[in-house]
Design a protein around this motif. Structure first.
Motif, PDB file in Angstrom:
ATOM      1  N   UNK A   1       9.097   4.078  -1.708  1.00  0.00           N
ATOM      2  CA  UNK A   1       8.983   2.992  -0.734  1.00  0.00           C
ATOM      3  C   UNK A   1       7.514   2.802  -0.381  1.00  0.00           C
ATOM      4  N   UNK A   2       7.087   1.572  -0.188  1.00  0.00           N
ATOM      5  CA  UNK A   2       5.687   1.355   0.189  1.00  0.00           C
ATOM      6  C   UNK A   2       5.425   1.816   1.615  1.00  0.00           C
ATOM      7  N   UNK A   3       4.219   2.287   1.872  1.00  0.00           N
ATOM      8  CA  UNK A   3       3.811   2.631   3.238  1.00  0.00           C
ATOM      9  C   UNK A   3       3.611   1.364   4.050  1.00  0.00           C
TER      10      UNK A   3
ATOM     11  N   UNK B   1      -4.308  18.870   6.017  1.00  0.00           N
ATOM     12  CA  UNK B   1      -3.588  17.715   5.484  1.00  0.00           C
ATOM     13  C   UNK B   1      -4.602  16.679   5.028  1.00  0.00           C
ATOM     14  N   UNK B   2      -4.385  16.162   3.841  1.00  0.00           N
ATOM     15  CA  UNK B   2      -5.275  15.146   3.293  1.00  0.00           C
ATOM     16  C   UNK B   2      -4.482  13.904   2.931  1.00  0.00           C
ATOM     17  N   UNK B   3      -4.951  12.756   3.402  1.00  0.00           N
ATOM     18  CA  UNK B   3      -4.314  11.482   3.066  1.00  0.00           C
ATOM     19  C   UNK B   3      -4.930  10.917   1.795  1.00  0.00           C
ATOM     20  N   UNK B   4      -4.077  10.496   0.879  1.00  0.00           N
ATOM     21  CA  UNK B   4      -4.531   9.854  -0.350  1.00  0.00           C
ATOM     22  C   UNK B   4      -3.811   8.514  -0.473  1.00  0.00           C
ATOM     23  N   UNK B   5      -4.586   7.442  -0.576  1.00  0.00           N
ATOM     24  CA  UNK B   5      -4.001   6.109  -0.750  1.00  0.00           C
ATOM     25  C   UNK B   5      -3.958   5.794  -2.238  1.00  0.00           C
ATOM     26  N   UNK B   6      -2.752   5.827  -2.810  1.00  0.00           N
ATOM     27  CA  UNK B   6      -2.580   5.549  -4.240  1.00  0.00           C
ATOM     28  C   UNK B   6      -2.647   4.058  -4.529  1.00  0.00           C
ATOM     29  N   UNK B   7      -2.234   3.236  -3.562  1.00  0.00           N
ATOM     30  CA  UNK B   7      -2.273   1.770  -3.702  1.00  0.00           C
ATOM     31  C   UNK B   7      -2.774   1.171  -2.397  1.00  0.00           C
TER      32      UNK B   7
ATOM     33  N   UNK C   1       0.853  -1.185   0.000  1.00  0.00           N
ATOM     34  CA  UNK C   1       0.000   0.000   0.000  1.00  0.00           C
ATOM     35  C   UNK C   1       0.889   1.235   0.000  1.00  0.00           C
ATOM     36  N   UNK C   2       0.416   2.309  -0.629  1.00  0.00           N
ATOM     37  CA  UNK C   2       1.176   3.555  -0.678  1.00  0.00           C
ATOM     38  C   UNK C   2       0.263   4.734  -0.374  1.00  0.00           C
ATOM     39  N   UNK C   3       0.672   5.512   0.626  1.00  0.00           N
ATOM     40  CA  UNK C   3      -0.096   6.690   1.047  1.00  0.00           C
ATOM     41  C   UNK C   3       0.704   7.953   0.764  1.00  0.00           C
TER      42      UNK C   3
END
Length: 287
Positions: free
Chosen positions: A114-116, A73-79, A44-46
């Motif tokens: 790097x992956x989250x 601040x806004x979190x976006x999960x790309x993966x 997963x990637x944030x």
């Protein structure tokens, strides 16, 4: 990154047979049973997006009293929970809508991001060709950039000397190699970058939409070259919107939607699902 072991050459016939059997997608837990030349497990990637950022003291003081001036601040999960397995000599196509996370996934494979969460295992060298001209210094000449690029992969001058004529001949840029890269067209930059990447004898080649630039004849030349490097055991991952390319070249395809792999298997079937519309982030896994 973990480094595993290379496995026997990819059996294309067996994989295509597996790809026709569909079952529910069950993501592997990070770190579980990583094999092959490239494996992503539970990745997963944030990204964090800042809204209203300001270093201005006046704005920061105003923000104490006026919420609209405050930084958010806004979190976006790309993966989210992505699993990918790549065998030696296998070609994998990544397709999906714009903004679905395909390029982010390729950058994680390349080690640029790097992956989250999750785990990435790579065995061997990776040659990424992610954007036109990436890694080229615009002020340096084509010749200087060629030597610089190969040196980053551990090639000495003599090794590059031995490859130089072949790379330039493939790129069809002999008369332009002493001109600064900033004077190159996008097609010229693609030719040089592709020629360098496919002559490095890497174990994994990552290609992101670069074949969309250039004339049809050179695109066919690039496909023939990728077939050559695949035949000697190089694994290839291609991100593209060209479904015909995926059907013709790839052994397997993954459909990425909203940061998740929602379909995986035979290129014809995955492309058909994409073209069918109504694609959602409900995963289906084909073996």
């Amino acid at each position: 990154m973990d480094h595993g072991h290379l496995h026997p050459p990819f059996d294309r016939g067996r994989a295509r047979a597996r790809a026709r059997r569909v079952q529910d997608h069950e993501p592997r837990l990070p770190g579980a049973g990583l094999i092959g030349v490239l494996e992503l497990a539970g990745v997963s990637k944030r990204f964090v997006i800042r809204h209203n950022p300001s270093l201005d003291l006046k704005v920061r003081v105003l923000a104490l009293f006026h919420p609209r001036h405050r930084e958010r601040w806004q979190e976006v999960w790309a993966l989210r929970e992505v699993d990918v397995h790549l065998e030696r000599g296998e070609s994998l196509g990544l397709i999906g809508p714009n903004g679905s996370g395909k390029s982010t996934l390729l950058r994680i494979m390349a080690g640029i991001l790097l992956p989250t969460r999750g785990r990435v295992a790579v065995s061997g060298t990776v040659a990424p060709m992610l954007e036109l001209g990436v890694g080229f210094h615009p002020e340096l000449t084509g010749r200087e950039n060629l030597y610089l690029s190969t040196s980053l992969f551990g090639f000495g001058r003599r090794q590059t000397d031995a490859l130089y004529d072949r790379i330039v001949a493939f790129a069809e840029l002999r008369d332009f190699m002493d001109a600064p890269v900033k004077t190159f067209s996008s097609g010229m930059a693609m030719r040089l970058g592709f020629a360098v990447a496919t002559h490095l004898e890497a174990d994994i080649l990552l290609v992101d939409e670069v074949l969309a630039v250039g004339d049809r004849a050179f695109q066919e030349k690039c496909l023939a070259r990728m077939s050559e490097v695949r035949a000697r055991g190089c694994s290839i991952v291609v991100v593209t919107h060209d479904l015909d390319l995926v059907r013709r070249f790839c052994d397997r395809a993954c459909l990425v939607v909203e940061g998740r792999i929602v379909a995986e298997g035979a290129p014809d079937e995955v492309a058909a699902r994409y073209c069918g519309g109504g694609v959602t982030a409900e995963p289906v896994h084909a073996f």
